[in-house]
Design a protein around this motif. Structure first.
Motif, PDB file in Angstrom:
ATOM      1  N   UNK A  64      11.486  -2.417 -28.797  1.00  0.00           N
ATOM      2  CA  UNK A  64      11.406  -1.609 -27.754  1.00  0.00           C
ATOM      3  C   UNK A  64      11.559  -0.350 -28.166  1.00  0.00           C
ATOM      4  N   UNK A  65      12.787   0.106 -28.822  1.00  0.00           N
ATOM      5  CA  UNK A  65      13.255   1.526 -29.219  1.00  0.00           C
ATOM      6  C   UNK A  65      12.919   1.893 -30.510  1.00  0.00           C
ATOM      7  N   UNK A  66      12.187   0.886 -31.331  1.00  0.00           N
ATOM      8  CA  UNK A  66      11.906   1.286 -32.748  1.00  0.00           C
ATOM      9  C   UNK A  66      10.673   2.106 -32.760  1.00  0.00           C
ATOM     10  N   UNK A  67      10.664   3.282 -32.109  1.00  0.00           N
ATOM     11  CA  UNK A  67       9.326   4.188 -32.043  1.00  0.00           C
ATOM     12  C   UNK A  67       9.919   5.563 -32.315  1.00  0.00           C
ATOM     13  N   UNK A  68       9.077   6.361 -32.961  1.00  0.00           N
ATOM     14  CA  UNK A  68       9.194   7.805 -33.375  1.00  0.00           C
ATOM     15  C   UNK A  68       9.719   8.450 -32.169  1.00  0.00           C
ATOM     16  N   UNK A  69       9.372   8.076 -30.940  1.00  0.00           N
ATOM     17  CA  UNK A  69       9.753   9.093 -29.821  1.00  0.00           C
ATOM     18  C   UNK A  69      11.369   8.825 -29.659  1.00  0.00           C
ATOM     19  N   UNK A  70      11.907   7.501 -30.050  1.00  0.00           N
ATOM     20  CA  UNK A  70      13.380   7.558 -30.153  1.00  0.00           C
ATOM     21  C   UNK A  70      13.920   8.796 -30.877  1.00  0.00           C
ATOM     22  N   UNK A  71      13.278   9.263 -31.962  1.00  0.00           N
ATOM     23  CA  UNK A  71      13.972  10.419 -32.891  1.00  0.00           C
ATOM     24  C   UNK A  71      14.246  11.528 -32.071  1.00  0.00           C
ATOM     25  N   UNK A  72      13.339  11.629 -31.101  1.00  0.00           N
ATOM     26  CA  UNK A  72      13.632  13.146 -30.320  1.00  0.00           C
ATOM     27  C   UNK A  72      14.726  13.041 -29.596  1.00  0.00           C
ATOM     28  N   UNK A  73      15.379  11.813 -29.136  1.00  0.00           N
ATOM     29  CA  UNK A  73      16.480  11.822 -28.278  1.00  0.00           C
ATOM     30  C   UNK A  73      17.645  12.246 -28.894  1.00  0.00           C
ATOM     31  N   UNK A  74      17.556  11.881 -30.381  1.00  0.00           N
ATOM     32  CA  UNK A  74      18.722  12.344 -31.317  1.00  0.00           C
ATOM     33  C   UNK A  74      18.731  13.682 -31.650  1.00  0.00           C
TER      34      UNK A  74
ATOM     35  N   UNK B 112       3.481   3.592 -16.882  1.00  0.00           N
ATOM     36  CA  UNK B 112       2.305   3.944 -17.221  1.00  0.00           C
ATOM     37  C   UNK B 112       2.151   5.398 -17.958  1.00  0.00           C
ATOM     38  N   UNK B 113       3.393   6.186 -17.409  1.00  0.00           N
ATOM     39  CA  UNK B 113       3.620   7.466 -18.018  1.00  0.00           C
ATOM     40  C   UNK B 113       4.123   7.301 -19.467  1.00  0.00           C
ATOM     41  N   UNK B 114       4.855   6.352 -19.807  1.00  0.00           N
ATOM     42  CA  UNK B 114       5.388   6.146 -21.293  1.00  0.00           C
ATOM     43  C   UNK B 114       4.359   5.445 -21.953  1.00  0.00           C
ATOM     44  N   UNK B 115       3.395   4.929 -21.193  1.00  0.00           N
ATOM     45  CA  UNK B 115       2.090   4.462 -22.012  1.00  0.00           C
ATOM     46  C   UNK B 115       1.334   5.645 -22.641  1.00  0.00           C
ATOM     47  N   UNK B 116       1.161   6.606 -21.771  1.00  0.00           N
ATOM     48  CA  UNK B 116       0.728   7.694 -22.332  1.00  0.00           C
ATOM     49  C   UNK B 116       1.167   8.047 -23.548  1.00  0.00           C
ATOM     50  N   UNK B 117       2.602   8.324 -23.698  1.00  0.00           N
ATOM     51  CA  UNK B 117       3.085   8.774 -24.969  1.00  0.00           C
ATOM     52  C   UNK B 117       2.893   7.968 -26.277  1.00  0.00           C
ATOM     53  N   UNK B 118       3.158   6.519 -25.796  1.00  0.00           N
ATOM     54  CA  UNK B 118       3.201   5.497 -27.042  1.00  0.00           C
ATOM     55  C   UNK B 118       1.458   5.510 -27.492  1.00  0.00           C
ATOM     56  N   UNK B 119       0.535   5.667 -26.744  1.00  0.00           N
ATOM     57  CA  UNK B 119      -0.830   5.780 -26.997  1.00  0.00           C
ATOM     58  C   UNK B 119      -0.996   7.100 -27.998  1.00  0.00           C
ATOM     59  N   UNK B 120      -0.702   8.264 -27.570  1.00  0.00           N
ATOM     60  CA  UNK B 120      -0.501   9.439 -28.322  1.00  0.00           C
ATOM     61  C   UNK B 120       0.017   9.462 -29.531  1.00  0.00           C
ATOM     62  N   UNK B 121       1.315   8.895 -29.509  1.00  0.00           N
ATOM     63  CA  UNK B 121       2.097   8.900 -30.847  1.00  0.00           C
ATOM     64  C   UNK B 121       1.641   7.673 -31.741  1.00  0.00           C
ATOM     65  N   UNK B 122       1.172   6.673 -31.425  1.00  0.00           N
ATOM     66  CA  UNK B 122       0.913   5.624 -32.303  1.00  0.00           C
ATOM     67  C   UNK B 122      -0.580   6.091 -33.105  1.00  0.00           C
ATOM     68  N   UNK B 123      -1.560   6.705 -32.041  1.00  0.00           N
ATOM     69  CA  UNK B 123      -2.878   7.169 -32.611  1.00  0.00           C
ATOM     70  C   UNK B 123      -2.565   8.366 -33.654  1.00  0.00           C
TER      71      UNK B 123
END
Length: 485
Positions: A34-44, A111-122
């Motif tokens: 669940x947390x193993x995404x590039x979005x998690x990098x930004x939190x650090x 659904x908002x987080x899904x927006x970021x996951x789609x954008x980042x994954x694509x």
């Protein structure tokens, strides 16, 4: 396995024991992913933005992540015990219709987080394939995530089981690359500590973990009822904590080494420096991780929608209902991604941060009620009734505590869209989560101080118990209850 067994039919309803499966190892792998995404990098990278030294940043990441993960882990134990998705359990504290308040926030957040996951994954796929039409990739990525969400829990577990090993190997290699190519010794020798900066990183890491709380029981509810709560909580805790801290560490190190660079570009460059195609492999693994996370958020967002709707009209949970709801929500999400300009993503991120504030008082109230007020004794029969049964349509203690907790947080809000008066004095450090947790908990305990636990348990004990067969009623929980000592 028949098609009916493969495609999940359950959504907001109770999971009978005969349909339970899985184990805590699978849960650990799921929550790790669940947390193993590039979005998690930004939190650090928050500490670096406040010029906090790397050592202090890493300490704040650990402490904040541990604090925030405790809440989601405690929610995890509720799943196998109650057999219900996370947010519908709020009917106990808020009433069947009062629960629509946190349900609405959970729906928008997922659904908002899904927006970021789609954008980042694509974007990760585009980085590898050099495909010139990003919108086509976004649409394809969104459709794939919808398909996984529609099939449901079993497919999510199968995908993450294999993906977790690839992700683990990828993180190990990236860590080796970081120790090899980044000036970590020099960065760790620098000292620039500030309380506000430390609080900012602590708050970002804690809030990032608390944001997962509304979806935990959606998946742990499929575990057999005999599964020990401590084992479930441990799997959730260590799974999400490991991936969050690991990726935030990498994000912090990259932000400290290259403060003006884009973190996603930096992690790709780090892999390229290592060689052996690690940069491209990182983008591929990142895309798969985003796919899993996106499917999970679409799944949970749909459960929240149906949970809210069922409070006003009895609904029978079916595979067709799940599929159509996920399809509608997923297509709207994809449309939002495709139509959203790239320069609006930062503002949208701030909007999601504001939405997450709505969930902080909820998690405080839900856990306080479960562990300290009712102590695990609930009537599933009444929870699943649109009129709320013994819990009513509207429950004043929960609603009042929630509203007071939320209002108390407002001066501490810290986003690019709105910064509260006290947060401004703290140079933007976000500690709103702690204010919301403490105030909502204290008020709820005060309002429930005369709650007659023995009398309610007597009512629950008289409720007929059965297997909660979904064919028994539209709600899938007629004439059933659960009570715990």
């Amino acid at each position: 396995m028949s098609q009916s067994d493969f495609v999940e039919a359950r959504s907001f309803d109770y999971i009978p024991e005969r349909e339970r499966h899985g184990n805590v190892t699978g849960q650990f792998q799921l929550w790790f992913m669940i947390n193993a995404t590039l979005i998690t990098l930004l939190t650090g990278a928050v500490g670096a933005l406040y010029k906090l030294d790397l050592t202090s940043t890493l300490l704040a990441i650990v402490l904040g992540s541990v604090f925030g993960t405790l809440f989601q882990a405690f929610h995890g134990a509720q799943g196998p015990r109650m057999g219900l998705p996370q947010m519908i359990q709020s009917r106990v504290q808020f009433g069947s219709r009062g629960a629509v308040i946190p349900l609405a926030a959970a729906t928008l957040c997922q659904f908002g987080f899904a927006v970021f996951y789609i954008q980042t994954g694509a974007q990760s796929l585009a980085d590898v394939t050099r495909f010139a039409h990003p919108q086509t990739l976004q649409i394809g990525f969104g459709l794939a995530a919808m398909a996984v969400a529609i099939v449901g829990y079993r497919l999510v577990l199968r995908v993450e089981r294999f993906a977790s090993y690839a992700t683990l190997i990828n993180l190990v290699l990236l860590t080796i690359a970081a120790f090899t190519w980044l000036p970590l010794r020099a960065l760790l020798s620098q000292h620039h500590f500030a309380v506000v900066a430390f609080l900012a990183q602590f708050g970002a890491s804690a809030t990032y973990q608390i944001a997962i709380a509304p979806i935990v029981s959606d998946y742990t509810r499929y575990l057999p009822g005999r599964t020990k709560g401590g084992a479930v909580s441990s799997a959730v805790f260590f799974g999400t904590l490991l991936s969050a801290v690991w990726l935030e560490f990498l994000g912090a190190a990259l932000a400290a080494a290259f403060p003006s660079a884009d973190l996603i570009v930096s992690i790709r460059d780090l892999g390229d420096r290592f060689g052996f195609g690690l940069g491209s492999a990182t983008m591929i693994v990142a895309a798969v991780s985003c796919l899993i996370a996106c499917a999970v958020t679409l799944y949970s967002g749909t459960v929240a929608v149906l949970s809210a709707a069922e409070a006003f009209r009895p609904i029978r949970s079916t595979a067709a209902l799940r599929a159509s709801t996920i399809a509608c929500g997923g297509l709207l999400t994809v449309a939002a991604v495709v139509s959203m300009p790239a320069d609006i993503l930062n503002s949208f991120s701030a909007f999601l941060s504001l939405l997450s504030y709505f969930l902080i008082p909820w998690t405080a109230i839900n856990l306080t009620d479960y562990y300290f007020v009712r102590r695990g004794a609930f009537s599933i029969t009444d929870i699943m009734q649109p009129n709320g049964g013994i819990y009513g349509k509207w429950s004043a203690p929960g609603i009042i505590s929630y509203l007071c907790g939320f209002v108390a947080m407002i001066p501490f809000f810290s986003t690019s869209l709105y910064t509260g008066a006290i947060a401004t004095k703290l140079d933007g450090a976000d500690i709103a989560f702690s204010i919301g947790l403490v105030s909502a908990t204290a008020i709820y305990l005060f309002l429930m101080r005369r709650f007659d636990r023995a009398a309610e348990r007597e009512i629950i004990s008289r409720a007929p118990l059965n297997t909660l067969d979904a064919s028994a009623s539209p709600s899938g929980a007629e004439d059933a209850a659960i009570a715990a000592a």
